[in-house]
Design a protein around this motif. Sequence first.
Motif, PDB file in Angstrom:
ATOM      1  N   THR A 286       0.828  -1.211   0.000  1.00  0.00           N
ATOM      2  CA  THR A 286       0.000   0.000   0.000  1.00  0.00           C
ATOM      3  C   THR A 286       0.862   1.261   0.000  1.00  0.00           C
ATOM      4  O   THR A 286       0.582   2.223  -0.730  1.00  0.00           O
ATOM      5  CB  THR A 286      -0.939   0.007   1.220  1.00  0.00           C
ATOM      6  N   LEU A 287       1.916   1.268   0.799  1.00  0.00           N
ATOM      7  CA  LEU A 287       2.813   2.436   0.817  1.00  0.00           C
ATOM      8  C   LEU A 287       3.517   2.619  -0.522  1.00  0.00           C
ATOM      9  O   LEU A 287       3.687   3.756  -0.994  1.00  0.00           O
ATOM     10  CB  LEU A 287       3.835   2.285   1.939  1.00  0.00           C
ATOM     11  N   CYS A 288       3.919   1.505  -1.140  1.00  0.00           N
ATOM     12  CA  CYS A 288       4.557   1.607  -2.463  1.00  0.00           C
ATOM     13  C   CYS A 288       3.579   2.171  -3.486  1.00  0.00           C
ATOM     14  O   CYS A 288       3.957   2.993  -4.335  1.00  0.00           O
ATOM     15  CB  CYS A 288       5.062   0.236  -2.906  1.00  0.00           C
ATOM     16  N   TRP A 289       2.320   1.742  -3.421  1.00  0.00           N
ATOM     17  CA  TRP A 289       1.294   2.325  -4.299  1.00  0.00           C
ATOM     18  C   TRP A 289       1.150   3.824  -4.015  1.00  0.00           C
ATOM     19  O   TRP A 289       1.024   4.635  -4.948  1.00  0.00           O
ATOM     20  CB  TRP A 289      -0.050   1.643  -4.071  1.00  0.00           C
ATOM     21  N   GLY A 290       1.162   4.190  -2.731  1.00  0.00           N
ATOM     22  CA  GLY A 290       0.994   5.594  -2.380  1.00  0.00           C
ATOM     23  C   GLY A 290       2.069   6.485  -2.978  1.00  0.00           C
ATOM     24  O   GLY A 290       1.772   7.550  -3.534  1.00  0.00           O
ATOM     25  N   LEU A 291       3.325   6.044  -2.896  1.00  0.00           N
ATOM     26  CA  LEU A 291       4.422   6.847  -3.459  1.00  0.00           C
ATOM     27  C   LEU A 291       4.342   6.890  -4.983  1.00  0.00           C
ATOM     28  O   LEU A 291       4.598   7.939  -5.596  1.00  0.00           O
ATOM     29  CB  LEU A 291       5.766   6.262  -3.011  1.00  0.00           C
ATOM     30  N   LEU A 292       3.984   5.761  -5.593  1.00  0.00           N
ATOM     31  CA  LEU A 292       3.848   5.731  -7.054  1.00  0.00           C
ATOM     32  C   LEU A 292       2.726   6.669  -7.508  1.00  0.00           C
ATOM     33  O   LEU A 292       2.876   7.407  -8.496  1.00  0.00           O
ATOM     34  CB  LEU A 292       3.565   4.301  -7.512  1.00  0.00           C
ATOM     35  N   LEU A 293       1.614   6.666  -6.790  1.00  0.00           N
ATOM     36  CA  LEU A 293       0.490   7.531  -7.157  1.00  0.00           C
ATOM     37  C   LEU A 293       0.831   9.006  -6.968  1.00  0.00           C
ATOM     38  O   LEU A 293       0.367   9.865  -7.736  1.00  0.00           O
ATOM     39  CB  LEU A 293      -0.739   7.155  -6.326  1.00  0.00           C
TER      40      LEU A 293
ATOM     41  N   GLU B 121      -7.888   6.580  -0.123  1.00  0.00           N
ATOM     42  CA  GLU B 121      -8.134   6.369  -1.552  1.00  0.00           C
ATOM     43  C   GLU B 121      -7.065   5.482  -2.165  1.00  0.00           C
ATOM     44  O   GLU B 121      -7.340   4.696  -3.088  1.00  0.00           O
ATOM     45  CB  GLU B 121      -8.194   7.723  -2.273  1.00  0.00           C
ATOM     46  N   THR B 122      -5.841   5.570  -1.646  1.00  0.00           N
ATOM     47  CA  THR B 122      -4.786   4.665  -2.107  1.00  0.00           C
ATOM     48  C   THR B 122      -5.165   3.222  -1.803  1.00  0.00           C
ATOM     49  O   THR B 122      -5.037   2.336  -2.651  1.00  0.00           O
ATOM     50  CB  THR B 122      -3.444   5.009  -1.427  1.00  0.00           C
ATOM     51  N   GLN B 123      -5.661   2.979  -0.590  1.00  0.00           N
ATOM     52  CA  GLN B 123      -6.083   1.623  -0.230  1.00  0.00           C
ATOM     53  C   GLN B 123      -7.239   1.151  -1.099  1.00  0.00           C
ATOM     54  O   GLN B 123      -7.266  -0.010  -1.535  1.00  0.00           O
ATOM     55  CB  GLN B 123      -6.496   1.575   1.250  1.00  0.00           C
ATOM     56  N   ARG B 124      -8.201   2.027  -1.322  1.00  0.00           N
ATOM     57  CA  ARG B 124      -9.360   1.651  -2.140  1.00  0.00           C
ATOM     58  C   ARG B 124      -8.952   1.371  -3.579  1.00  0.00           C
ATOM     59  O   ARG B 124      -9.292   0.337  -4.160  1.00  0.00           O
ATOM     60  CB  ARG B 124     -10.414   2.765  -2.115  1.00  0.00           C
ATOM     61  N   PHE B 125      -8.198   2.292  -4.151  1.00  0.00           N
ATOM     62  CA  PHE B 125      -7.815   2.179  -5.559  1.00  0.00           C
ATOM     63  C   PHE B 125      -6.860   1.009  -5.785  1.00  0.00           C
ATOM     64  O   PHE B 125      -6.995   0.268  -6.763  1.00  0.00           O
ATOM     65  CB  PHE B 125      -7.158   3.487  -6.006  1.00  0.00           C
TER      66      PHE B 125
ATOM     67  N   PRO C   5      -9.242  11.270  -4.402  1.00  0.00           N
ATOM     68  CA  PRO C   5      -9.336  11.459  -2.950  1.00  0.00           C
ATOM     69  C   PRO C   5     -10.661  12.074  -2.497  1.00  0.00           C
ATOM     70  O   PRO C   5     -11.039  11.931  -1.324  1.00  0.00           O
ATOM     71  CB  PRO C   5      -8.165  12.390  -2.640  1.00  0.00           C
ATOM     72  N   ALA C   6     -11.385  12.731  -3.414  1.00  0.00           N
ATOM     73  CA  ALA C   6     -12.672  13.344  -3.053  1.00  0.00           C
ATOM     74  C   ALA C   6     -13.692  12.304  -2.608  1.00  0.00           C
ATOM     75  O   ALA C   6     -14.716  12.662  -2.002  1.00  0.00           O
ATOM     76  CB  ALA C   6     -13.219  14.143  -4.233  1.00  0.00           C
ATOM     77  N   HIS C   7     -13.431  11.029  -2.871  1.00  0.00           N
ATOM     78  CA  HIS C   7     -14.326   9.978  -2.380  1.00  0.00           C
ATOM     79  C   HIS C   7     -14.455  10.015  -0.861  1.00  0.00           C
ATOM     80  O   HIS C   7     -15.449   9.537  -0.308  1.00  0.00           O
ATOM     81  CB  HIS C   7     -13.797   8.599  -2.806  1.00  0.00           C
ATOM     82  N   PHE C   8     -13.449  10.557  -0.187  1.00  0.00           N
ATOM     83  CA  PHE C   8     -13.438  10.558   1.279  1.00  0.00           C
ATOM     84  C   PHE C   8     -13.502  11.978   1.851  1.00  0.00           C
ATOM     85  O   PHE C   8     -13.093  12.207   2.986  1.00  0.00           O
ATOM     86  CB  PHE C   8     -12.173   9.845   1.789  1.00  0.00           C
ATOM     87  N   LEU C   9     -14.010  12.914   1.074  1.00  0.00           N
ATOM     88  CA  LEU C   9     -14.122  14.305   1.528  1.00  0.00           C
ATOM     89  C   LEU C   9     -15.533  14.823   1.278  1.00  0.00           C
ATOM     90  O   LEU C   9     -16.156  14.483   0.250  1.00  0.00           O
ATOM     91  CB  LEU C   9     -13.117  15.192   0.791  1.00  0.00           C
ATOM     92  N   ASP C  10     -16.035  15.656   2.208  1.00  0.00           N
ATOM     93  CA  ASP C  10     -17.331  16.275   1.955  1.00  0.00           C
ATOM     94  C   ASP C  10     -17.118  17.600   1.225  1.00  0.00           C
ATOM     95  O   ASP C  10     -15.983  17.950   0.856  1.00  0.00           O
ATOM     96  CB  ASP C  10     -18.120  16.469   3.256  1.00  0.00           C
ATOM     97  N   GLU C  11     -18.173  18.345   1.033  1.00  0.00           N
ATOM     98  CA  GLU C  11     -18.084  19.586   0.260  1.00  0.00           C
ATOM     99  C   GLU C  11     -17.228  20.637   0.946  1.00  0.00           C
ATOM    100  O   GLU C  11     -16.702  21.546   0.295  1.00  0.00           O
ATOM    101  CB  GLU C  11     -19.496  20.131   0.007  1.00  0.00           C
TER     102      GLU C  11
END
Length: 517
Positions: free
Chosen positions: A329-336, A377-381, A432-438
């Motif tokens: 997951t961390l490797c995905w995070g840095l790549l993203l 979102e990194t975990q979800r994606f 990341p907006a999947h986890f944010l409100d307006e």
Amino acid sequence: MAFVETVLQIPSMVTFLGAVLFLLAVYILSFGSSSTEHGINPPGPRPLPLLGNMLIMDLKRPYRTLCELSKKYGPVFMVHFGPKKVIVLAGYKTVKDALVNQAEDFGDRDITPLFHVLNQGHGILLANGDSWKEMRRFALTNLKDFGMGKKGSEEKISEEITYLIKEFKKHEGNALDTSKPVTFAVSNIISAIVFGSRFEYTDPLFIGMVNRAKENVRLMGSASIQIYNMFPWLGPWIKNLMLIKKNIVDWKTEVMEIVRGLKETLNPQMCRGFVDSFLVRKQTLEVKRLPTKSAYQESGNTDSLYHDDNLVFSVTNLFVAGTDTTGNTLCWGLLLMAKYPHIQDKVQEEITRVIGSRQPLVEDRKNLPYTNAVIHETQRFANIVPMSIPHTTSRDITFQGYFIKKGTCVIPLLTSVLHDEGEWESPHTFNPAHFLDEQGRFIKKEAFMAFSAGRRVCLGESLARMELFLFFTSLLQRFHFSPPPGVTEDDLDLTPAVGFTLGPLPHQLCADFKCSS
């Protein structure tokens, strides 16, 4: 004379062929039936004799085939992995209904031929019955005692971050394979909790353990291993199975070497980690037979469960699970972050504004909504464990109108939950907006099942959440990640590598140091 013998043999040949055809017809008709005396079978593609639905499956990425099949057959359907019937659950509502609302019914683990090879019925992850219950209970109790998800873990992670930052700085902004130092750092956290101490990144024993763990997870997702699970009699001819078995033997040798060292310096009054606690428990039961036992011990006979096999395989489960998923997951995070620099800039702006140059703390999470959203979102994606670890039904049940027999393999298709089009605005893009409100505040989403759910939910979830936040924020606080020279953001490939869990393909990134903190 020969002619006469041939003629005499004809009736027996006809009888034999007739019997074969009759059994084949019964086999096909039994699969074609949509109902039983108990109820209706789930729908699904028609299987071939013996092969089942193997020919339509992408054996390297079966989760993709299952997602496509769910669009045709609905959220509950049946496939055949070779001759084995498997029920697939797709979509957030269906998976939650099974794993949470009917947790007991779907709570057992399906022990595939490979899982039996891996754990032989012992340990925490791939076991059932009293042994699993006792080992999981013991692990949860002791991991909490050693700080899992608490201040003790935060201190271990903060210490490890200093070693990881030094590793990144050594490359002076030049391209590096981020997966190696990140995996070593993450593995050291579970090592400190399990063994009582961390390892140097150059320690040959540690490197061997990490590499074998990663290789086995990768091999478990190979097509040949999927075929072995369908037809275990092919085992002697499957090279990847031989490699897995060799890794298991080497792993047991390495773990027992560490255990022997810990046993020689064991102080029952001052346990250093999970292994120490297990050894103390084991020794107590060996030398002291209490006249009275707890009701649980009487009913479960837990004394006999504290043996070397449960120790070795429990340690193996904790080490592998605590290394692979969080590291990936961390490797995905840095790549993203390198792939989407505008998102990286927003994360770094928020970290600088809220934390500045001091070491990030877990309590900072509530004040870093955008960073927290990016991690989720990194975990979800990334969808690290797309098919979960297979379950099995503990009794005959009727689920959403379909009859499922006791002992039937069930796959909660987590990728269909994390990418559920009814739950996520843009499920197939990194957003990341999947986890944010307006107002830009972080919001929890029920369909976020990155750690699974129910009785088999990841027992290290609290530790993993802490690691992901502290490692990610600390790295983004100090480094800017970008593609290596000659590679553009568009060139960075987000296709996952083949494996039981989904890590990124091999790649390199540049980590440019931002500050001296």
